[in-house]
Design a protein around this motif. Structure first.
Motif, PDB file in Angstrom:
ATOM      1  N   UNK A 161      60.234  73.641   1.102  1.00  0.00           N
ATOM      2  CA  UNK A 161      60.163  72.884   2.364  1.00  0.00           C
ATOM      3  C   UNK A 161      61.527  72.300   2.704  1.00  0.00           C
ATOM      4  N   UNK A 162      62.157  71.719   1.670  1.00  0.00           N
ATOM      5  CA  UNK A 162      63.466  71.109   1.870  1.00  0.00           C
ATOM      6  C   UNK A 162      64.478  72.148   2.346  1.00  0.00           C
ATOM      7  N   UNK A 163      64.436  73.318   1.728  1.00  0.00           N
ATOM      8  CA  UNK A 163      65.365  74.385   2.091  1.00  0.00           C
ATOM      9  C   UNK A 163      65.188  74.793   3.547  1.00  0.00           C
ATOM     10  N   UNK A 164      63.942  74.984   3.966  1.00  0.00           N
ATOM     11  CA  UNK A 164      63.747  75.455   5.343  1.00  0.00           C
ATOM     12  C   UNK A 164      64.117  74.348   6.328  1.00  0.00           C
ATOM     13  N   UNK A 165      63.950  73.080   5.920  1.00  0.00           N
ATOM     14  CA  UNK A 165      64.367  71.983   6.793  1.00  0.00           C
ATOM     15  C   UNK A 165      65.891  71.974   6.945  1.00  0.00           C
ATOM     16  N   UNK A 166      66.606  72.065   5.814  1.00  0.00           N
ATOM     17  CA  UNK A 166      68.075  72.074   5.875  1.00  0.00           C
ATOM     18  C   UNK A 166      68.552  73.227   6.743  1.00  0.00           C
ATOM     19  N   UNK A 167      67.920  74.362   6.536  1.00  0.00           N
ATOM     20  CA  UNK A 167      68.290  75.562   7.277  1.00  0.00           C
ATOM     21  C   UNK A 167      68.131  75.355   8.775  1.00  0.00           C
ATOM     22  N   UNK A 168      67.058  74.664   9.153  1.00  0.00           N
ATOM     23  CA  UNK A 168      66.781  74.487  10.585  1.00  0.00           C
ATOM     24  C   UNK A 168      67.776  73.550  11.254  1.00  0.00           C
ATOM     25  N   UNK A 169      68.439  72.675  10.444  1.00  0.00           N
ATOM     26  CA  UNK A 169      69.381  71.735  11.063  1.00  0.00           C
ATOM     27  C   UNK A 169      70.787  72.308  11.171  1.00  0.00           C
ATOM     28  N   UNK A 170      71.041  73.456  10.538  1.00  0.00           N
ATOM     29  CA  UNK A 170      72.395  74.005  10.498  1.00  0.00           C
ATOM     30  C   UNK A 170      72.653  74.933  11.678  1.00  0.00           C
ATOM     31  N   UNK A 171      73.927  75.072  12.073  1.00  0.00           N
ATOM     32  CA  UNK A 171      74.244  76.041  13.133  1.00  0.00           C
ATOM     33  C   UNK A 171      73.894  77.466  12.702  1.00  0.00           C
ATOM     34  N   UNK A 172      73.576  78.298  13.675  1.00  0.00           N
ATOM     35  CA  UNK A 172      73.199  79.687  13.374  1.00  0.00           C
ATOM     36  C   UNK A 172      74.351  80.597  13.775  1.00  0.00           C
ATOM     37  N   UNK A 173      74.792  81.566  13.001  1.00  0.00           N
ATOM     38  CA  UNK A 173      74.210  81.961  11.708  1.00  0.00           C
ATOM     39  C   UNK A 173      74.679  81.064  10.563  1.00  0.00           C
TER      40      UNK A 173
END
Ligand SMILES: [Zn+2]
Ligand SMILES: [Zn+2]
Ligand SMILES: [Zn+2]
Length: 741
Positions: A161-173
């Protein structure tokens, strides 16, 4: 005659030449291989090949059949030992050659390990950046995050859960892993450590984990199907060895120079990398039921149950008692072997032997010297506990209550993670708590309430264990002799004070002297770390199911993370920490006066810095300025006033100050009063107790004396534990440091 000699010399010379030739040829070959392989940029594979050669001489085969495993280990070891002998004989021919040989070996090894480190580095460099607005690499992100997850004991599902949250806050890609499995993959942590499979315990058939019955013998009882986590011991030893290489090298240096100042031989397992990793089995320890089984010996309570001597034991009122014997007949390794072999042959019990031990061919030291008595079981959990229960029963109820309150409220330095437990809770007590009571608390807190002669007698035991436990050795080379003398007297008079508790564990203490000479301080011999490991494992589970997989999963991660940390050489640190910027130095005229004596600088408040804490010989000391110390007491210390003054002083630290590359402690002294041993002046044990007792315990004034000593921090000796008694304080130093880790 002279002809023979000439022939021999010729032969030796010839052999020598051939050897040199061979060696140059070999090293040339090696260089060539190295050169070629580095040409095609394949260093890592070459090195790992070489390493697997290094390890393969010790094939620890994880076979399911215990007998064959033993045989393999035994064969390998004897081969290793034999080869070594043969090699040595060869080398006697020429001393020069021996030296050049060893130099050559270490040279080759050094090279191969340099390569190895190099290849390790190159394989772990991960060039991918986390995202385009940072210079943090994906590798750095992953390893930092994994460390946090492990320290916080976060379960797999929450980590995801933590990983997907961090991922969602970061610029893409971005390169944040989507799941924890991917993160492990990026860090190249795969499940190499433990392989899981199922085993039919009836026919030894290996099944896959999804099977519900054995296909070979058709057994479907789940109690007969065992889940096995198999470990590649070879890989494991290799990794551990590489991680600990620096420490091992340092120990080897000590061994080679035989730099063993106190002659305690307390240097552990040797792992030698000249051509292979030799694992030497030094000794065996455990509680007495475990030792009985593995040594194939009669259990405690039987006749002749001591592994070290021929004490027989007497049967009194349904209890076996082992009374003090002036002359002990010790077991020698030759008779030990002979008697165990005879017992094996005749299937009878011969002086306690029930047969040969499975360890006989594995251990590199002889039985019974290879047996280490575990002092936590023998001294703490058994003898000290039994005796204290007896003493507790003798006290009157109001005194019992008083002692219990004192035990509960006693303060210790911050690194003592446990306080003392009241006597009434003795059945739930842990070895560490018993140690704190025995070594430190018992004597100061109970001397008001106990019969003085009986207490003096028990003090013999306390001092004996304190001396055996002390680090550095309290009386240098005399340490074991003094400790043994104390115990002898205690054992001899034990029957005067106690009835029917002269059991086997009490007798075992009479062999501590020998053990000290072989293995050093009692603080070295411990199962506390194993207890910690068990506690650590049990705190590593989440939820209520699949404990086995979780434990293995986390163990694997921790092991890999540990191996990633670059090793630093063990150093002894002195360093002030926790700078106090608000401190107004002008209020402390004593510091300014002292400073002006040693230093010419004028603006004192600019050049002197004040610290609240200080690391001295890798241990943290507090001062009174440090306010977050809660109930711990790490500011009361023992110290010398200067290098050429041997008298020990006690006091508490007000603060540390730093000026001109030197750190000083400002200590308020407590006046030394009468000797502690004077409490036992009327006792018949006074002469024996005097020296060790006064080295362990001191009496000082109840209030500080208003005398301030300013000493360089190198003169601070140890933390002290302070017991508040009616008109004075009883002080005792921490016995050994590393046991508290
Ligand atoms: Zn089967
Ligand atoms: Zn014995
Ligand atoms: Zn100065």
């Amino acid at each position: 005659m002279s002809f023979d000699l000439e022939q021999a010399l010729n032969f030796a010379e010839h052999k020598h030449c051939r050897k040199i030739q061979q060696r140059t040829e070999n090293s040339r070959k090696k260089r060539r291989v190295y050169y070629e392989s580095s040409l095609i940029n394949n260093v890592s594979s070459h090195v790992s090949d070489e390493l697997s050669n290094v390890v393969s001489t010790l094939t620890l085969n994880m076979n399911t059949n215990p007998e064959s495993t033993d045989k393999i280990v035994h064969d390998c070891l004897s081969k290793v030992l034999f080869e070594k002998d043969a090699q040595d004989e060869d080398n006697i021919i020429n001393l020069e050659e021996i030296q050049s040989n060893t130099m050559n070996c270490s040279q080759v090894c050094k090279n191969s390990f340099d390569n190895l480190e190099l290849s390790n580095d190159s394989s772990t460099i991960d060039e991918v950046l986390l995202h385009c607005y940072t210079d943090m690499s994906r590798e750095e992100f992953c390893s930092t995050l994994l460390n946090i997850l492990r320290d916080a004991h976060i379960s797999k599902s929450h980590a995801n859960r933590l990983l997907s949250f961090i991922r969602s806050t970061f610029p893409i890609p971005n390169a944040v892993p989507t799941r924890i499995e991917q993160l492990l993959e990026f860090l190249e942590i795969d499940n190499y450590l433990l392989k899981k499979y199922m085993l039919c315990t009836i026919c030894n058939n290996i099944l896959s984990c999804s099977d519900i019955c054995c296909l070979k013998c058709l057994c479907s009882d789940h109690k007969c199907l065992a889940v096995v986590y198999d470990m590649n011991v070879e890989q494991l030893i290799k990794k551990i060895y590489i991680r600990l290489k620096m420490d091992i090298d340092e120990y080897r240096e000590h061994l080679q120079t035989m730099h063993d100042r106190d002659e305690t031989n307390d240097i552990g397992i040797t792992i030698d990398h000249n051509h292979r990793i030799d694992v030497k089995f030094l000794s065996i320890t455990g509680d007495s039921p475990a030792l009985r089984n593995i040594l194939n010996f009669i259990g405690h309570g039987g006749y002749f149950c001591c592994n070290f001597c021929y004490i027989r034991g007497q049967h009194i009122k349904r209890k076996r008692q082992y009374f003090y014997e002036k002359e002990q007949v010790l077991r020698y390794s030759s008779t030990y072997d002979k008697e165990s072999a005879e017992a094996e042959k005749t299937k009878e019990i011969i002086y306690g032997h029930k047969g040969t031990s499975i360890l006989q061919n594995i251990l590199d030291t002889k039985l019974p010297e290879a047996i280490i008595i575990d002092y936590q079981h023998a001294s703490l959990l058994r003898h000290a506990k039994t005796t204290r229960r007896t003493i507790y029963k003798q006290l009157n109820p109001s005194h019992r209550r008083l002692i219990d309150i004192k035990l509960k409220n006693q303060c210790f330095p911050h690194f003592f993670n446990r306080r003392m437990i009241p006597f009434k809770n003795l059945s739930f007590i842990k070895a560490v708590e018993l140690r704190n009571i025995l070594l430190y608390g018992f004597l100061p807190l109970s001397y008001e309430f106990m019969n003085r002669e009986q207490l003096a007698h028990f003090t013999l035991f306390i001092c004996s264990i304190r001396v055996y436990h002390s680090q550095p050795p309290m009386f240098g080379r005399e340490t074991a002799t003094i400790a043994n003398r104390l115990f002898e007297q205690y054992n001899k008079d034990h029957k005067k004070f106690y009835h029917l508790i002269q059991n086997y564990v009490l007798h075992l203490h009479s062999h501590y002297g020998n053990q000290y000479v072989n293995y050093g301080s009692l603080a070295n011999i411990e199962c506390f770390s194993q207890e910690d490991l068990l506690g650590h494992i049990s705190s590593n589970t989440h939820g209520t199911r699949y404990y086995d997989d979780q434990i293995v999963h986390y163990y694997n991660i921790d092991f890999s993370l540990n191996n990633r940390v670059p090793q630093t050489k063990y150093k002894i640190y002195y360093k002030p920490i926790d700078l106090d910027t608000n401190f107004i130095i002008d209020n402390y005229s004593i510091i300014i006066q002292y400073h002006n004596r040693i230093c010419k600088c004028l603006n004192t408040s600019k050049y002197i810095s004040i610290y609240r804490r200080c690391i001295i010989r890798n241990n943290t000391f507090h001062s009174l300025l440090y306010k977050r110390r809660t109930k711990s007491k790490s500011y009361f210390i023992s110290y010398y006033k200067s290098t050429n003054n041997n008298e020990k002083y006690f006091g508490f630290i007000h603060l540390f100050f730093y000026c001109k590359d030197t750190t000083y402690a400002v200590i308020e002294r407590f006046q030394n009063m009468h000797k502690f041993s004077s409490l036992f002046k009327s006792s018949s044990y006074f002469d024996l107790l005097k020296k060790p007792l006064d080295s362990c315990f001191s009496i000082v004034s109840k209030e500080p004396s208003d005398i301030f000593d300013i000493v360089e921090i190198g003169h601070v000796i140890k933390h002290c534990i302070v017991f508040d008694i009616e008109q004075c304080l009883i002080i005792t130093e921490v016995s050994a440091y590393h046991e508290h880790d």
